[in-house]
Design an enzyme around this catalytic site. Structure first.
Site, PDB file in Angstrom:
ATOM      1  CB  SER A   1      -7.718  -4.311   2.987  1.00 19.90           C
ATOM      2  OG  SER A   1      -7.671  -3.045   3.292  1.00 19.90           O
TER       3      SER A   1
ATOM      4  CG  ASN B   1      -6.613  -3.370  -5.271  1.00 21.32           C
ATOM      5  OD1 ASN B   1      -5.824  -3.940  -4.750  1.00 21.32           O
ATOM      6  ND2 ASN B   1      -7.102  -2.195  -4.679  1.00 21.32           N
TER       7      ASN B   1
ATOM      8  CG  ASN C   1       2.599   1.024  -4.785  1.00 18.02           C
ATOM      9  OD1 ASN C   1       3.618   1.047  -3.964  1.00 18.02           O
ATOM     10  ND2 ASN C   1       2.256  -0.027  -5.386  1.00 18.02           N
ATOM     11  N   GLY C   2       0.454   4.797  -4.848  1.00 22.60           N
ATOM     12  CA  GLY C   2      -0.290   5.733  -5.413  1.00 22.60           C
ATOM     13  C   GLY C   2       0.254   7.108  -4.905  1.00 22.60           C
ATOM     14  NE  ARG C   3      -1.823   6.673   0.427  1.00 21.05           N
ATOM     15  CZ  ARG C   3      -1.642   5.800   1.462  1.00 21.05           C
ATOM     16  NH1 ARG C   3      -1.315   6.409   2.668  1.00 21.05           N
ATOM     17  NH2 ARG C   3      -1.904   4.602   1.405  1.00 21.05           N
TER      18      ARG C   3
ATOM     19  CG  ASP D   1      -2.205   0.901   1.044  1.00 18.46           C
ATOM     20  OD1 ASP D   1      -2.408   1.342  -0.195  1.00 18.46           O
ATOM     21  OD2 ASP D   1      -2.698   1.203   2.113  1.00 18.46           O
TER      22      ASP D   1
HETATM   23  C1  FPP Z   1      -1.681  -0.261  -3.102  1.00 16.65           C
HETATM   24  O1  FPP Z   1      -1.142   1.074  -3.669  1.00 16.65           O
HETATM   25  C2  FPP Z   1      -0.988  -1.080  -4.577  1.00 16.65           C
HETATM   26  C3  FPP Z   1      -1.785  -1.844  -5.745  1.00 16.65           C
HETATM   27  C4  FPP Z   1      -3.458  -1.868  -5.556  1.00 16.65           C
HETATM   28  C5  FPP Z   1      -1.055  -2.553  -6.571  1.00 16.65           C
HETATM   29  C6  FPP Z   1       0.234  -3.242  -6.582  1.00 16.65           C
HETATM   30  C7  FPP Z   1       0.442  -3.970  -7.510  1.00 16.65           C
HETATM   31  C8  FPP Z   1       1.945  -3.865  -8.123  1.00 16.65           C
HETATM   32  C9  FPP Z   1       2.847  -2.948  -7.756  1.00 16.65           C
HETATM   33  C10 FPP Z   1       2.059  -4.495  -9.321  1.00 16.65           C
HETATM   34  C11 FPP Z   1       3.120  -5.439  -9.320  1.00 16.65           C
HETATM   35  C12 FPP Z   1       2.831  -6.948  -9.221  1.00 16.65           C
HETATM   36  C13 FPP Z   1       3.376  -7.872  -9.769  1.00 16.65           C
HETATM   37  C14 FPP Z   1       2.850  -9.143  -9.266  1.00 16.65           C
HETATM   38  C15 FPP Z   1       4.494  -7.840 -10.481  1.00 16.65           C
HETATM   39  P1  FPP Z   1      -2.309   2.033  -3.734  1.00 16.65           P
HETATM   40  O2  FPP Z   1      -2.471   2.147  -5.289  1.00 16.65           O
HETATM   41  O3  FPP Z   1      -3.621   1.634  -3.032  1.00 16.65           O
HETATM   42  O4  FPP Z   1      -1.816   3.391  -3.106  1.00 16.65           O
HETATM   43  P2  FPP Z   1      -2.513   4.439  -2.440  1.00 16.65           P
HETATM   44  O5  FPP Z   1      -3.032   4.035  -1.393  1.00 16.65           O
HETATM   45  O6  FPP Z   1      -1.157   5.594  -2.241  1.00 16.65           O
HETATM   46  O7  FPP Z   1      -3.076   5.234  -3.576  1.00 16.65           O
END
Ligand code: FPP
Length: 215
Positions: free
Chosen positions: A171, A50, A4-6, A2
């Site tokens: 979650s 997701n 990545n987006g932020r 969790d």
């Molecule tokens: C959650 O961060 C992350 C995800 C929903 C996707 C994670 C998947 C990958 C990194 C793809 C790579 C996987 C493989 C198997 C190669 P978020 O987007 O919810 O972050 P946020 O809460 O900051 O918006």
């Protein structure tokens, strides 16, 4: 994985940039976990919820998953590591479902280390699917029988679940299997969750007293 987006948005970059950084960190952490002697390393890559994200973001995530399973996993195989997928593959594009199934099939036998990918995974769907299988067969199950019907059949329950990214909830992740797992939450966003942060979580875990309800 969790945050990545932020992580990306904080730098004025696209969410996809964050997911690529998350993918790279996942690869690094898997190698580190193996070096630390961990036998099963599970990553929650995509939940059933997701799958309701905008198609553009899903397409980027599918692209990352596709490329990873088409090429990166060969490096794992070379190191005698296996991959396993848990989730409802019927919710994924056919070619990805095939890559995931092949990824499992082509894994080395008797691997010393397994990376488990939770993709299109949701605990509620997993439990319902197990219950429905039992109902169809007219079976009354004990725990061992029920566990065989879960996506995780044959895998040990997690000792430690780490959630980066600041939220303190499960979650829909391994709800049944986590009944006695230790939980570790941190505000660190996943792309910044370094090997040192992982070691901190392991040290924290090592200091806990697991009684499993006994005294
Ligand atoms: C959650 O961060 C992350 C995800 C929903 C996707 C994670 C998947 C990958 C990194 C793809 C790579 C996987 C493989 C198997 C190669 P978020 O987007 O919810 O972050 P946020 O809460 O900051 O918006």
């Amino acid at each position: 994985m969790d945050g990545n987006g932020r992580w990306a948005e904080k730098q004025g970059k696209s969410r996809n940039f964050g997911h690529r950084a998350g993918r790279d960190r996942m690869i690094g952490l898997a190698a580190h976990a193996r070096d630390r002697g961990i036998k099963y390393f599970t990553v929650y890559a995509l939940s059933t919820e997701n799958l309701a994200r905008p198609q553009k973001e899903l397409d980027s995530l599918f692209g990352l998953i596709r490329r990873y399973f088409a090429s990166n996993i060969k490096k794992l195989y070379k190191e005698n590591a296996a991959v396993r997928t848990i989730g409802d593959l019927s919710l994924l594009p056919d070619d990805i479902a095939k890559l995931l199934t092949d990824g499992e099939k082509n894994s080395p036998q008797n691997a010393g280390f397994t990376v488990v990918f939770a993709i299109a995974y949701g605990s509620r769907a997993e439990i319902l699917s197990a219950v429905n299988k039992a109902v169809e067969r007219g079976e009354i199950l004990d725990e061992a029988g029920f566990e065989k019907l879960l996506y995780t059949s044959g895998l040990p329950n997690p000792d430690l679940i780490i959630r980066p990214g600041g939220e303190t909830r499960m979650s829909n992740f391994l709800t049944y299997q986590a009944a006695y797992s230790e939980l570790y939450f941190t505000d660190v966003l996943f792309p910044d969750f370094s090997d040192a942060e992982f070691d901190k979580a392991i040290e924290n875990y090592a200091g806990r007293n697991r009684r499993f309800g006994k005294i």
